[in-house]
Design an enzyme around this catalytic site. Structure first.
Site, short mmCIF file in Angstrom:
data_model
loop_
_atom_site.label_atom_id
_atom_site.label_comp_id
_atom_site.label_asym_id
_atom_site.label_seq_id
_atom_site.Cartn_x
_atom_site.Cartn_y
_atom_site.Cartn_z
N TRP A 43 2.96 10.48 -3.20
CA TRP A 43 3.95 9.42 -3.38
C TRP A 43 3.59 8.18 -2.56
O TRP A 43 4.40 7.27 -2.43
CB TRP A 43 5.37 9.93 -3.09
CG TRP A 43 5.73 10.22 -1.64
CD1 TRP A 43 4.94 10.11 -0.54
CD2 TRP A 43 7.02 10.64 -1.18
NE1 TRP A 43 5.66 10.46 0.59
CE2 TRP A 43 6.94 10.79 0.23
CE3 TRP A 43 8.24 10.92 -1.80
CZ2 TRP A 43 8.03 11.19 1.01
CZ3 TRP A 43 9.32 11.32 -1.02
CH2 TRP A 43 9.21 11.47 0.37
N THR A 51 2.85 18.10 1.64
CA THR A 51 2.82 16.87 2.43
C THR A 51 2.72 15.63 1.55
O THR A 51 1.80 15.53 0.72
CB THR A 51 1.63 16.93 3.40
OG1 THR A 51 1.78 18.09 4.21
CG2 THR A 51 1.59 15.69 4.29
N GLU A 52 3.66 14.71 1.73
CA GLU A 52 3.67 13.43 1.02
C GLU A 52 3.57 13.61 -0.50
O GLU A 52 2.97 12.81 -1.20
CB GLU A 52 2.53 12.53 1.50
CG GLU A 52 2.47 12.36 3.02
CD GLU A 52 3.59 11.52 3.60
OE1 GLU A 52 4.22 10.75 2.85
OE2 GLU A 52 3.86 11.66 4.81
N LEU A 53 4.17 14.70 -0.96
CA LEU A 53 4.19 15.04 -2.39
C LEU A 53 2.80 15.15 -3.01
O LEU A 53 2.61 14.85 -4.19
CB LEU A 53 5.05 14.05 -3.19
CG LEU A 53 6.51 13.92 -2.80
CD1 LEU A 53 7.32 13.29 -3.94
CD2 LEU A 53 7.14 15.26 -2.43
#
Lengths: 431, 423
Positions: free
Chosen positions: A299, A145-147
Site C-alpha cells: 500500500w 507488513t504494509e499490505l
C-alpha cells in the site's frame, strides 16, 4: 446490504540510535530508547489515547453497530507495555467490547516473507501468542507488513489456517473492477482477499487536511454520501489506514476527530449499511472473482510496490546481510542477540534508507528520524557490524563443550520504573 | 561579455565556467568575449574572443585618438602586494575617491603576464579603461560580466550606454574572506550588485549571500547553476574498493582543508590503511603539511600541489572517495568533476553544488565527526557507495551548459522586455 470494514494499522519500530562506526565493539545497545519513548509518548497523546477513547465511545453509543479491526505490531505492543501501559489498557478495553477484532501480522513488522519463510512463520506465531495474551483473541485474518501481498503469499497464509488476508486494491490488477467485493487468489482454495478501497481510504488518510483538495474541508456527511453511493455496486468498503491518521498524520485541529465522531451516524443513517470487522466481512460475502497478483504489491507510495523498502543498493545490501545472520543468531541461543537481531528486521529501517524521492521532503523524510537515507543505512550497518562481531566472538566458545555452560545467556531487559536499562544487555554481550 | 580567467589560462572554476557558458550561449546569441589575455591560435567557434593583450599599440592609439602615456592610476601602496581573486585585499576607500576620476587618466597598451600575480587591482583598472573604449566601437545589446575582476568596465559601460547590465557571481569576497570582509573588492561587488539590472549567482546559496551580506535586491537575483562538460573517459563500470580519499581544490581557508585533515586523523585511528591525497596549492598548504606531520599521519598523506587536468583525471580514476568540506562554496565544480568519475562525494551544506547534487553526502563543514563517519562508511560499505554514485549520476544528466545557457537567455529576454516596456 453493503458494509464498511475499518482496519487500522498500529505500529512503532525500535528506531536505531545514531550508532557510529566508532561505537563498534564498545556499545552493544543499538536502539534509541529515549527517542523511541519520546515518539511513543507523543503519538500516544496525539493519537492512540484520544482515538481509543473516541472509538470506545462510538462503540458504546451505537450499541455494537460500530465495529473496527486493528493490526498492532508486536514491537508496538511491547513498547506500549514498557512505556505506555495506559495505551495497552485502552486497547484491552476496546477488545472487551466484542466489537473489535485483532489481525495477525509479523511480530516485528518485517519483510521476513521475502527473505526467510522460517522466520516469517516464527514471527506470526510470536505475534499470535501476544495477541492471545493481551486480548484473548485468536486472529483469523492476516495482513502482511504494509499490505505486501501476492498469490503465493495468499496460499501460504491459507495453509497456516487463516480465513482471509488483507491487501491493497491495486488498479493495474483490478482491471477496472471494483475493490468493493471479496476476491480470491487464483491459486488459493478458500482464503478470501480483502482489497483496500484506496480512494475512500486515502480521502481520510492523506487528503483530509489538504487545503488544495477540491473537497476540502471534508464533512462526515459528505463522506457518508460517497460511501452510500456504493450501494448496489459493491458489498464491502474496506477502509484500511494507519491508525496514526487520527491526530498524528492529520492533526487534531484539522477536525479529524470530529469527522470520525460523526461519520458512523451518517453512514448508519442509511438502513442498508453496517460496520463489520475483518472476519465478519470475510464470512458475510462470497468470493466474486479472482484477483491475480504475481508480483508483490503493497500500500506504499504511488507505485504500490516494494520500492519503499527494497531496490536501492543500501537497502538491498543491508537487508540481505541482516538475514544472513539468521543461523548464527539462533545458534548462539542468546536471547538478547536474538532480540536485537529481530528488532533490526523491522521494515522501517529499510524504509528510512529509501532514496526514491531525494529532495522532495516527501513522506519518507517525514517518517525518518534521520537526516538522510545514508545516515539510516550507516547506523544500521554499524550496529549490524557490532552484532556480527559479537556473534563471531561467541562462536568459538560455543564449539567448545567446556565453556558452553558459561556462554553468556543473559535474558530479558529489566524494567525499572518504566524505563529500560540498556546496561544489562551490554554486560550480557560484552563477554 | 567580460571575463578574466579563460582557458587555456585557468587556475580555478571561474575560467571553466566562463568558457562553458559562453560556448553554449553562442548557439543563441552573438557573444563577444573580452578577456585580459588570450593565447594566439586559441579560438572558439562562434565566439569573438578579444584578448586585450593582443591589441596593437597603434589600435589603442586609434581607439583613444591620443598618444598613449605611461601614466597609470596611482594606488595606495597597500595594494601593491600580490593579490588574487581568491585571497583577501586590504580595506580602502579607493573606490569612492577615485572611481569617477580614474578612467579619465591616459592609456597605455595592455600587458599582462599573470592574471592573479602582482598588483591585480592595477590590472583590473587598466583592463577597464581599454575594454570600455574597445567596446564602444561596436553596438551591443547587453553587458554580462563575470566576477569582480570585470565589474569595473561593465559598470562603466552601463553608465555610458544605459544598456542592461548582468553580473554573474561565481564567487564573492564574502566566500573568500568570511564575515570580516569589508574591503575594496567587497565594495566593488556591492556597487555592482546595486547597479546591475540582473544578478546571476551560480547557486541559491550564493544568491542568499548577495542579499544577506551585500544588501542586493532579491528581485534582481536569478540563480543559474553551472553546467559541466561530460567526461569522455568511461568510468561507470569501475568498481571502487580501495581506500584513497581525495581532496582537490585550493588549499585555502575557504575550502576547509583543516577539517579534511582532522577527519583523516580520526579515520586513520580505525582504518589505518586509508590514504589521503590533498591536491591543490594555496596559502594553507604548508600548514596542512606540518599538521599531518605533527599528528604522525604524514605517511598516509600525499600532497600533490596544483594538478593540471590530465593529472587530475588520473587521480580521479584512482580515487575512492572525494571530500569537499568548504566553509563557503558558491558552486564547487570540482565535486561535479569527481562525481563524473563515479566517485562518491561528501560535500558541505554550505556549497552551491549541494543544490544540484541532492544525492551527495552532506555535512556541516566543521562537523569533523560526521565527516569522518561518512568517510569510514563510504570506504566500508558498498551499498552506500553505489547509492551515492547512482544518485549523483542521475543528477549529472541534468547538469549541462546548454541548460545553463538557456536560463541565461531567459534572463536576457526578460531584460529586453523590461527595456521595451519602458520605451
Amino acid at each position: 446490504m453493503p458494509s464498511i470494514c475499518f482496519y487500522f494499522q498500529v505500529h512503532q519500530p525500535y528506531r536505531l540510535k545514531e550508532y557510529s562506526y566508532f561505537d563498534i565493539g564498545s556499545d552493544h545497545h543499538y536502539f534509541d530508547d529515549e527517542k523511541n519513548r519520546e515518539v511513543l509518548k507523543k503519538v500516544s497523546e496525539k493519537c492512540y489515547l484520544p482515538a481509543n477513547k473516541l472509538m470506545l465511545e462510538l462503540i458504546k453509543e451505537h450499541n455494537g453497530k460500530f465495529k473496527i479491526s486493528y493490526s498492532i505490531s508486536g514491537v508496538a505492543l511491547e513498547q506500549f507495555e514498557t512505556w505506555q501501559p495506559d495505551v495497552l489498557q485502552s486497547f484491552k478495553d476496546l477488545a472487551a467490547t466484542g466489537c473489535v477484532e485483532f489481525i495477525a501480522e509479523t511480530y516485528y513488522h518485517s519483510l521476513a516473507y521475502i527473505f526467510s519463510k522460517e522466520e516469517f512463520k516464527k514471527q506470526i506465531e510470536q505475534h499470535r501468542k501476544l495477541i492471545k495474551k493481551h486480548f484473548n483473541q485468536e486472529p483469523k485474518v492476516f495482513r502482511n507488513t504494509e499490505l505486501q501481498y501476492n498469490n503465493e503469499l495468499a496460499k501460504f497464509i491459507e495453509d497456516l489456517g487463516y480465513d482471509a488476508i488483507i491487501c491493497e486494491g491495486v488498479d493495474r490488477l483490478l482491471h477496472g473492477r471494483s475493490p468493493n467485493f471479496i476476491y480470491k487468489a487464483p491459486n488459493a482454495h478458500k482464503i478470501k482477499s480483502l482489497l483496500k478501497n484506496y480512494k475512500l481510504s486515502d480521502d481520510i488518510a492523506f487528503r483530509f487536511s489538504d487545503q488544495n483538495w477540491s473537497e476540502f474541508p471534508l464533512s462526515a456527511q459528505t463522506y457518508a454520501t460517497w460511501v452510500h453511493s456504493v450501494a448496489g455496486t459493491g458489498e464491502t468498503i474496506n477502509l484500511f489506514m494507519d491508525y496514526e491518521t487520527f491526530g498524528e498524520h492529520q492533526w487534531e485541529h484539522s477536525g479529524i476527530f470530529e469527522f470520525l465522531r460523526h461519520m458512523p451516524v451518517y453512514v448508519l443513517a442509511h438502513k442498508d449499511f453496517s460496520f463489520k470487522t475483518v472476519s465478519e466481512t470475510a464470512a458475510a460475502y462470497p468470493v466474486r472473482d479472482a484477483y491475480d497478483a504475481h508480483q508483490l504489491t503493497s500500500w506504499a507510495d504511488t507505485e504500490r510496490d516494494l520500492s519503499a523498502w527494497l531496490g536501492n543498493p543500501m537497502q538491498d545490501e543491508s537487508i540481505a546481510k541482516i538475514y544472513q545472520l539468521e543461523q548464527q543468531v539462533y545458534a548462539s541461543g542468546d536471547v538478547s542477540f536474538i532480540d536485537s537481531w529481530k528488532k533490526m528486521l523491522t521494515s522501517d529501517h529499510f524504509y528510512y534508507m529509501c532514496s526514491k524521492y531525494w529532495a522532495d521532503g516527501d513522506v519518507h523524510k517525514y517518517f525518518s528520524p534521520y537526516d538522510s537515507p545514508y545516515d539510516a543505512y550507516i547506523y544500521f550497518m554499524n550496529a549490524m557490524s557490532d552484532l556480527s562481531i559479537q556473534l563471531k566472538s561467541i562462536e568459538k566458545p560455543l564449539k567448545n563443550a567446556v565453556v558452553k555452560e558459561t556462554a553468556p545467556k543473559k535474558t530479558t531487559v529489566k524494567v525499572v520504573a518504566g524505563k529500560k536499562v540498556p546496561g544489562k544487555k551490554a554486560v550480557a554481550m560484552s563477554k | 561579455m567580460f571575463g578574466w580567467e579563460f582557458p587555456p589560462e585557468i587556475s580555478g572554476g571561474l575560467g571553466v565556467a566562463t568558457l562553458g557558458l559562453c560556448k553554449a550561449l553562442a548557439h543563441d546569441a552573438d557573444v563577444k568575449m573580452i578577456i585580459p589575455k588570450n593565447v594566439p591560435n586559441f579560438n572558439i567557434e562562434n565566439i569573438e574572443l578579444v584578448g586585450l593583450n593582443s591589441i596593437d599599440p597603434e589600435d589603442i592609439e586609434v581607439l583613444f585618438g591620443t598618444e598613449p602615456t605611461p601614466k597609470i592610476p596611482i594606488l595606495p601602496s597597500s595594494f601593491k602586494q600580490p593579490i588574487g581573486p581568491y585571497s583577501s585585499v586590504l580595506p580602502s576607500e579607493f573606490l569612492d575617491q577615485t572611481y569617477y576620476e580614474y578612467y579619465n587618466a591616459a592609456i597605455q597598451p595592455f600587458e599582462i603576464e599573470e592574471l592573479y600575480g602582482g598588483d591585480v587591482i592595477a590590472k583590473v583598472i587598466e583592463f577597464e579603461k581599454i575594454a570600455v573604449a574597445y567596446c564602444l566601437k561596436d553596438d551591443f545589446d547587453i553587458i554580462h560580466a563575470h566576477d569582480w575582476l570585470t565589474f569595473l568596465p561593465a559598470m562603466h559601460l552601463k553608465m555610458i550606454t544605459g544598456k542592461p547590465l548582468v553580473i554573474h557571481i561565481h564567487s564573492t569576497e564574502f566566500d573568500r574572506t568570511g564575515v570580516e570582509s569589508n574591503n575594496w573588492v567587497f565594495e566593488l561587488e556591492r556597487r555592482a550588485m546595486e547597479m546591475a539590472d540582473c544578478i546571476i549567482p551560480v547557486s541559491n546559496y550564493t544568491g542568499d549571500i548577495c542579499v544577506q551580506y551585500y544588501g542586493a535586491d532579491p528581485h534582481k537575483i536569478r540563480t543559474v547553476h553551472n553546467g559541466i562538460v561530460p567526461v569522455s573517459t568511461k568510468v561507470d563500470a569501475k568498481k571502487r574498493k580501495g581506500n584513497l580519499v581525495v581532496y582537490f581544490g585550493r588549499v585555502t581557508q575557504q575550502k576547509g582543508p583543516d577539517y579534511f585533515v582532522e577527519a583523516a586523523k580520526k579515520v586513520l585511528e580505525y582504518l589505518p590503511d586509508t590514504k589521503f591525497v590533498m591536491a591543490g596549492a594555496g596559502d594553507l598548504l604548508e600548514t596542512m603539511i606540518l599538521k599531518t606531520a605533527s599528528y604522525g599521519i604524514g605517511d598516509r598523506f600525499y600532497f600533490t600541489n596544483f594538478l593540471n587536468k590530465d593529472k587530475l583525471d588520473e587521480l580521479l580514476l584512482a580515487a575512492d572517495l572525494y571530500c569537499m568540506p568548504s566553509k563557503s562554496e558558491p558552486f564547487g565544480l570540482s565535486a561535479l568533476e569527481a562525481a563524473q568519475f563515479g566517485i562518491p562525494v561528501i560535500i558541505s551544506n554550505t556549497s552551491g553544488v549541494a543544490e544540484v547534487l541532492p544525492g551527495a553526502m552532506k555535512v556541516a563543514f566543521d562537523d569533523v565527526d560526521k565527516l569522518a563517519a561518512y568517510m569510514v562508511a563510504s570506504l566500508n560499505f558498498t551499498g552506500l557507495r553505489q547509492a551515492v554514485v547512482a544518485a549523483d549520476n542521475s543528477s549529472l544528466n541534468q547538469i549541462t551548459w546548454e541548460k545553463c545557457a538557456k536560463e541565461v537567455m531567459q534572463v536576457y529576454e526578460s531584460l529586453f522586455n523590461e527595456t521595451n516596456n519602458i520605451c
